[in-house]
Write an enzyme that holds these catalytic residues in place. Sequence first.
Site, PDB file in Angstrom:
ATOM      1  CD  GLU B  55      -1.742  -2.350   1.547  1.00 48.64           C
ATOM      2  OE1 GLU B  55      -0.566  -2.583   1.876  1.00 48.64           O
ATOM      3  OE2 GLU B  55      -2.640  -3.223   1.560  1.00 48.64           O
ATOM      4  CG  PHE B 117      -9.210 -10.591  10.840  1.00 46.41           C
ATOM      5  CD1 PHE B 117      -7.932 -10.971  11.233  1.00 46.41           C
ATOM      6  CD2 PHE B 117      -9.492 -10.507   9.480  1.00 46.41           C
ATOM      7  CE1 PHE B 117      -6.964 -11.272  10.284  1.00 46.41           C
ATOM      8  CE2 PHE B 117      -8.534 -10.811   8.531  1.00 46.41           C
ATOM      9  CZ  PHE B 117      -7.258 -11.185   8.933  1.00 46.41           C
ATOM     10  CD  GLN B 118      -7.075  -7.830   7.380  1.00 43.69           C
ATOM     11  OE1 GLN B 118      -8.026  -7.584   6.641  1.00 43.69           O
ATOM     12  NE2 GLN B 118      -5.910  -8.285   6.935  1.00 43.69           N
ATOM     13  CE  LYS B 167     -17.542  -7.374   4.093  1.00 49.55           C
ATOM     14  NZ  LYS B 167     -17.258  -8.714   4.643  1.00 49.55           N
ATOM     15  CG  MET B 482      21.901  13.142   4.683  1.00 48.05           C
ATOM     16  SD  MET B 482      22.973  14.335   3.864  1.00 48.05           S
ATOM     17  CE  MET B 482      21.903  14.938   2.544  1.00 48.05           C
TER      18      MET B 482
END
Lengths: 90, 571
Positions: B55, B117-118, B167, B482
């Site tokens: 993502e 979940f999630q 959802k 750097m």
Amino acid sequence: MNKSIQSFHVVIRVKNEIGVLTRIVMLLRKYRINIRSLQIYPIDRKEEFSDMFMELIAQRPHLDLVIAKLGRLIPVIEIKQGKSHFIEDR
Amino acid sequence: MGKQPILKGSEILAQSLIREGAEAMFGIPGGVVLPFYDSLVHRAKEMRHILPRQEQGGGFAADGYARVSGKPAIALGTSGPGATNLLTCMANSMLDSIPVIYITGQVMEELIGTDAFQETDIIGMSISIVKHSYLVTKAEDISRVVKEAFYLAKTGRPGPVHIDFIKDVWGKKVPYIDNPIMDLPGYDISINKFSDLDILSLNHLFEKDGLRPVIIAGHGVELSQAEQALIRFAEKHHFPVVNTLLGLGTFPQNHSLWCGMLGMHGDAVANYVVDKSNLIIGVGCRFDDRITGNLKAFTKGKTFIHIDIDPSEIHKNIAIHVPLVGNALDILDRANELLDDHDYPVWREEIGFLKEKYGFLDFTFCSKPKQGCLSQARLIDLLSKETGGNSIICSDVGRHQMWVARFYRFNQTRSHISSGGLGTMGYGLPAAIGAKIACPDREVWAVCGDGGFKMNIQELCTLAENHLDVNVAIMEDKAYGMVYQWQNLLFEQNIAYSRFTNPDFIKLADAFGIPAWKAFTMKEAQQAVQQSRKTKGPSLVVFEVDPSENVFPMVYPNTPLGEQKLQEDHL
């Protein structure tokens, strides 16, 4: 620059929606401004808008910046500053 | 009013996005957004969908797309990890004022708060790193929220907007409203707060004796499309112009008034000009710590005019004497109409002397590379010459980013794509994917260090799958360059975990079916660049570069610009 810690009264008019207080509080937290007291109530019959009365503990320059930043939050309609008083000199 | 079609929430979202002009979406399907994808797949001809491999790659690609096109782009992730993977992208877009619509899925309403979940409180996490956010719980709200999100993202000071959909909304059928009424009573659309009197007051200021003015032109010039107005303004008053990192390309770099990029790793001339000036006109810039150096020294004896669309930027970092709040294009246009002409010959002469002494595009301040290694500064100069300064360069973050800024001569605006505010390693490659999709007819290069490249290395797969004609340049020094430089210079050469090993990038590219070359000499580098440019589709060039080549000039943290260190040993 005045670095005195002061108590400030502000009235924030907001669109009354879930999470609006979180948005404001998170901004205050970012600038390490403490909320001394807080009162919120709806101002119209439909309860679409609310006024938040806050007493904040802050340094003056921080508060000016925060007021400007609060004004950029989308649900914030208007901000009014009230009286302030000296708390502690640093 | 025509009859409103009854659509499922998932169809309404697809329709609303297309209605608002979305042309590309970078997203990964998953659990709670599957019903939306079920509807989206039927709209593929109207809105292109690109499948990144993580993502974050999608978020940066959307960010790159928006920077190049100037139009809002869309990045999507499912609930939980899909959403949290987008958080860095949101912060990146927020700090650089990029209009991206971030869409995430949320678990069903009855599961919210159950640690399902999630499930993550993604709105709670994103609040402080987006311009605005929505949790959509009713299908009836989708059309309006999408309209508002696009409006907020692209108007005023642009920025990312996050929409989290539970959802439940996908399957519900409701009337689709094509032109919903926005409900944004707190959003002030009257962006111009300046008056003619404010502008006319500048005449008095510009006529002071001994004035040494300079314009700092930032990203806001590009965002407000004020490039031409800025040129007229600078020429009218003979003001020298320096750019911030994200302002590069907004003022012609071959113009006699241009003095380079200022800041921590800016051009020596630019830093000296700003240091010696006594009137600074900031246009669409934030006066952040990377351009001011020591704030006390930066402000000492100087008058500040600040042109910015965001009133909360005024006085944020420095006290401003003349604030002009509004769209930079409108302010500069009006100033060009109202103000008298001015000239500062003594100051011009002094700047001419600085330019002669310190110059641009020479390698005086670059260390010589070790035997068998290439110099990054010289490679960027080569790339600039080979491409004629006409490419879109998407740099990652690190030393190569600074050399791109200083040695690539950008001929066009919206061509220097870089993570300026957040400084996010791993940005370059996915941003180049987004840039190429936004501008398929322009040449696109991703210029990455080997550290940053590996942070989103999986997007090589996206590049290959879509056969995008993107040239990837990897500066391989086997170090977080750097960090390595800072440890060498500021931490007494105590090199702590900034060196590493790499895979064989040529074999890796081959595994993705991407042609690749490796260069050890400038001749090989030139040939590799030319071969890469001739290749249709993705290609990759690895340059073996010297880790000990440091970026100079360097303004050490909290040091005045005028005390910049020019090279390893002072001139």
